[in-house]
Design a protein around this motif. Sequence first.
Motif, mmCIF file in Angstrom:
data_model
loop_
_atom_site.group_PDB
_atom_site.id
_atom_site.type_symbol
_atom_site.label_atom_id
_atom_site.label_comp_id
_atom_site.label_asym_id
_atom_site.label_seq_id
_atom_site.Cartn_x
_atom_site.Cartn_y
_atom_site.Cartn_z
ATOM 1 N N UNK A 56 0.836 -1.197 0.000
ATOM 2 C CA UNK A 56 0.000 0.000 0.000
ATOM 3 C C UNK A 56 0.871 1.247 0.000
ATOM 4 N N UNK A 57 0.450 2.213 -0.768
ATOM 5 C CA UNK A 57 1.084 3.524 -0.718
ATOM 6 C C UNK A 57 0.311 4.373 0.283
ATOM 7 N N UNK A 58 1.000 5.301 0.915
ATOM 8 C CA UNK A 58 0.369 6.160 1.909
ATOM 9 C C UNK A 58 -0.809 6.910 1.306
ATOM 10 N N UNK A 59 -1.934 6.851 1.983
ATOM 11 C CA UNK A 59 -3.128 7.573 1.577
ATOM 12 C C UNK A 59 -3.949 7.861 2.828
ATOM 13 N N UNK A 60 -3.923 9.109 3.311
ATOM 14 C CA UNK A 60 -4.645 9.421 4.548
ATOM 15 C C UNK A 60 -6.146 9.148 4.435
ATOM 16 N N UNK A 61 -6.698 9.230 3.240
ATOM 17 C CA UNK A 61 -8.126 8.953 3.066
ATOM 18 C C UNK A 61 -8.450 7.498 3.397
ATOM 19 N N UNK A 62 -7.501 6.607 3.176
ATOM 20 C CA UNK A 62 -7.695 5.207 3.520
ATOM 21 C C UNK A 62 -7.792 5.045 5.035
ATOM 22 N N UNK A 63 -6.916 5.700 5.769
ATOM 23 C CA UNK A 63 -6.986 5.677 7.230
ATOM 24 C C UNK A 63 -8.312 6.238 7.718
ATOM 25 N N UNK A 64 -8.719 7.365 7.131
ATOM 26 C CA UNK A 64 -9.985 7.986 7.530
ATOM 27 C C UNK A 64 -11.151 7.027 7.306
ATOM 28 N N UNK A 65 -11.154 6.335 6.168
ATOM 29 C CA UNK A 65 -12.227 5.391 5.863
ATOM 30 C C UNK A 65 -12.237 4.229 6.855
ATOM 31 N N UNK A 66 -11.060 3.772 7.266
ATOM 32 C CA UNK A 66 -10.987 2.693 8.255
ATOM 33 C C UNK A 66 -11.484 3.161 9.625
ATOM 34 N N UNK A 91 -1.955 -2.686 10.634
ATOM 35 C CA UNK A 91 -0.976 -2.921 9.575
ATOM 36 C C UNK A 91 -0.805 -1.712 8.668
ATOM 37 N N UNK A 92 -1.879 -0.974 8.423
ATOM 38 C CA UNK A 92 -1.767 0.227 7.580
ATOM 39 C C UNK A 92 -0.884 1.257 8.274
ATOM 40 N N UNK A 93 -1.133 1.505 9.543
ATOM 41 C CA UNK A 93 -0.328 2.482 10.282
ATOM 42 C C UNK A 93 1.129 2.030 10.372
ATOM 43 N N UNK A 94 1.331 0.742 10.615
ATOM 44 C CA UNK A 94 2.706 0.238 10.682
ATOM 45 C C UNK A 94 3.421 0.412 9.341
ATOM 46 N N UNK A 95 2.737 0.112 8.247
ATOM 47 C CA UNK A 95 3.372 0.285 6.944
ATOM 48 C C UNK A 95 3.651 1.759 6.660
ATOM 49 N N UNK A 96 2.723 2.631 7.009
ATOM 50 C CA UNK A 96 2.932 4.056 6.779
ATOM 51 C C UNK A 96 4.102 4.568 7.609
#
Length: 167
Positions: A56-66, A91-96
């Motif tokens: 995954x590439x960083x995308x703050x909108x993805x975090x917001x949706x989660x 996992x998203x936060x760790x990858x970011x």
Amino acid sequence: VYLMLNNIPNANEIPREKPQDKQWTRSLINALNSDDEKQVIHTALMIMEQAFQNRLEFNPALNDALFILLENGMQKQLASMTIAATWALVWVIEQFRKQQTNWQPSTQQQELLSRLLNSPNSDQYAVICTLHIVNEIESSLNIEDYMQQWARECARIADQPSDHDKV
């Protein structure tokens, strides 16, 4: 997870390399906003798997949706949705973090994490994931207090006789 991913519609569209297609990420965000609870949970698990595989590439909108998914799961008291959201966020936060982004959850998102940790109705797996999230972010939440509180709750549950003891 892989068994669940096999049941996801369009699972063959999951990139096996780091996706460069921003439209694919947008389609995931749109799928998280679906009214179909099963699709939403499957999408969150797909996101979790992609983050785990560093795709995954960083995308703050993805975090917001989660986080929106997490809030919906809590409001509807759906443990499966809450677990899927928190597991994906771990996992998203760790990858970011590995991508050295300086993303931080908003005050509202941190309050949501705090509500989950303080609710006696929260699923234990969602709590474990949330403790991991709080540990990863720069937060005003004191993880030590939550860890002690959770340890006391686990000890209390362990001291209770189970249904298995009645047999």
